[in-house]
Motif scaffolding. Structure first.
Motif, PDB file in Angstrom:
ATOM      1  N   THR A   1      16.888  39.403  66.887  1.00 12.78           N
ATOM      2  CA  THR A   1      16.170  40.436  66.135  1.00 12.78           C
ATOM      3  C   THR A   1      16.853  40.707  64.798  1.00 12.78           C
ATOM      4  O   THR A   1      18.072  40.625  64.678  1.00 12.78           O
ATOM      5  CB  THR A   1      16.083  41.757  66.929  1.00 12.78           C
ATOM      6  OG1 THR A   1      17.390  42.177  67.296  1.00 12.78           O
ATOM      7  CG2 THR A   1      15.227  41.593  68.175  1.00 12.78           C
ATOM      8  N   LYS A   2      16.030  41.029  63.827  1.00 18.08           N
ATOM      9  CA  LYS A   2      16.474  41.450  62.497  1.00 18.08           C
ATOM     10  C   LYS A   2      16.161  42.934  62.359  1.00 18.08           C
ATOM     11  O   LYS A   2      15.182  43.436  62.911  1.00 18.08           O
ATOM     12  CB  LYS A   2      15.722  40.682  61.396  1.00 18.08           C
ATOM     13  CG  LYS A   2      15.935  39.176  61.410  1.00 18.08           C
ATOM     14  CD  LYS A   2      17.255  38.814  60.813  1.00 18.08           C
ATOM     15  CE  LYS A   2      17.356  37.311  60.607  1.00 18.08           C
ATOM     16  NZ  LYS A   2      18.660  36.920  60.063  1.00 18.08           N
ATOM     17  N   SER A   3      16.964  43.651  61.593  1.00 15.39           N
ATOM     18  CA  SER A   3      16.721  45.083  61.420  1.00 15.39           C
ATOM     19  C   SER A   3      16.289  45.390  59.999  1.00 15.39           C
ATOM     20  O   SER A   3      16.408  44.556  59.098  1.00 15.39           O
ATOM     21  CB  SER A   3      17.982  45.874  61.781  1.00 15.39           C
ATOM     22  OG  SER A   3      19.032  45.512  60.902  1.00 15.39           O
ATOM     23  N   GLY A   4      15.790  46.607  59.832  1.00 17.52           N
ATOM     24  CA  GLY A   4      15.365  47.066  58.498  1.00 17.52           C
ATOM     25  C   GLY A   4      14.275  46.179  57.930  1.00 17.52           C
ATOM     26  O   GLY A   4      13.307  45.861  58.599  1.00 17.52           O
ATOM     27  N   SER A   5      14.446  45.761  56.681  1.00 12.12           N
ATOM     28  CA  SER A   5      13.445  44.906  56.031  1.00 12.12           C
ATOM     29  C   SER A   5      13.827  43.427  56.121  1.00 12.12           C
ATOM     30  O   SER A   5      13.172  42.588  55.508  1.00 12.12           O
ATOM     31  CB  SER A   5      13.289  45.318  54.561  1.00 12.12           C
ATOM     32  OG  SER A   5      14.532  45.160  53.889  1.00 12.12           O
ATOM     33  N   ASN A   6      14.866  43.087  56.868  1.00 16.39           N
ATOM     34  CA  ASN A   6      15.298  41.697  57.001  1.00 16.39           C
ATOM     35  C   ASN A   6      14.297  40.888  57.819  1.00 16.39           C
ATOM     36  O   ASN A   6      13.699  41.402  58.758  1.00 16.39           O
ATOM     37  CB  ASN A   6      16.678  41.625  57.648  1.00 16.39           C
ATOM     38  CG  ASN A   6      17.738  42.271  56.790  1.00 16.39           C
ATOM     39  OD1 ASN A   6      17.666  42.230  55.570  1.00 16.39           O
ATOM     40  ND2 ASN A   6      18.715  42.893  57.424  1.00 16.39           N
TER      41      ASN A   6
END
Length: 109
Positions: free
Chosen positions: A88-93
């Protein structure tokens, strides 16, 4: 593993993805677990952090609901283990286009 529509999840749980599989034959009295992912290969364009979460579930001689926690196999016999991995990527990544590789170690000790 396949990527989600928003490019923030790379997972065997996503549509089109599939779990890895192993067969465990035991006399009971062992513990099944997955190690944290320590080795990954990502495209050079992917420079943001990814959280990798391995999990497993079993069916057969003993049923274990999906977990990432070490669990005792107390029943002798053959169990089929489904091993999943979520990145998983967080924020706008977002995940970049390209090839990804990760190794999940399943332990039966």
């Amino acid at each position: 593993m396949t990527v989600s529509a928003n490019l923030q999840s790379l997972s065997s749980h996503n549509a089109g993805g599939s779990a890895g599989s192993a067969q465990v034959d035991t006399t009971g009295g062992v513990t099944l677990s997955v190690d944290p992912v320590t080795s990954t290969t990502v495209p050079a364009s992917d420079t943001t952090a990814t959280t990798w979460t391995p999990t497993f579930a079993t069916s057969g001689a003993q049923t274990i609901a999906e977990t990432g926690t070490a669990t005792a196999l107390t029943v002798p016999g053959t169990s089929t283990v489904a091993v999943n991995l979520d990145g998983t990527k967080s924020g706008s990544n977002r995940f970049s286009a390209g090839n990804y590789q990760a190794t999940v170690t399943l332990r039966c000790e």
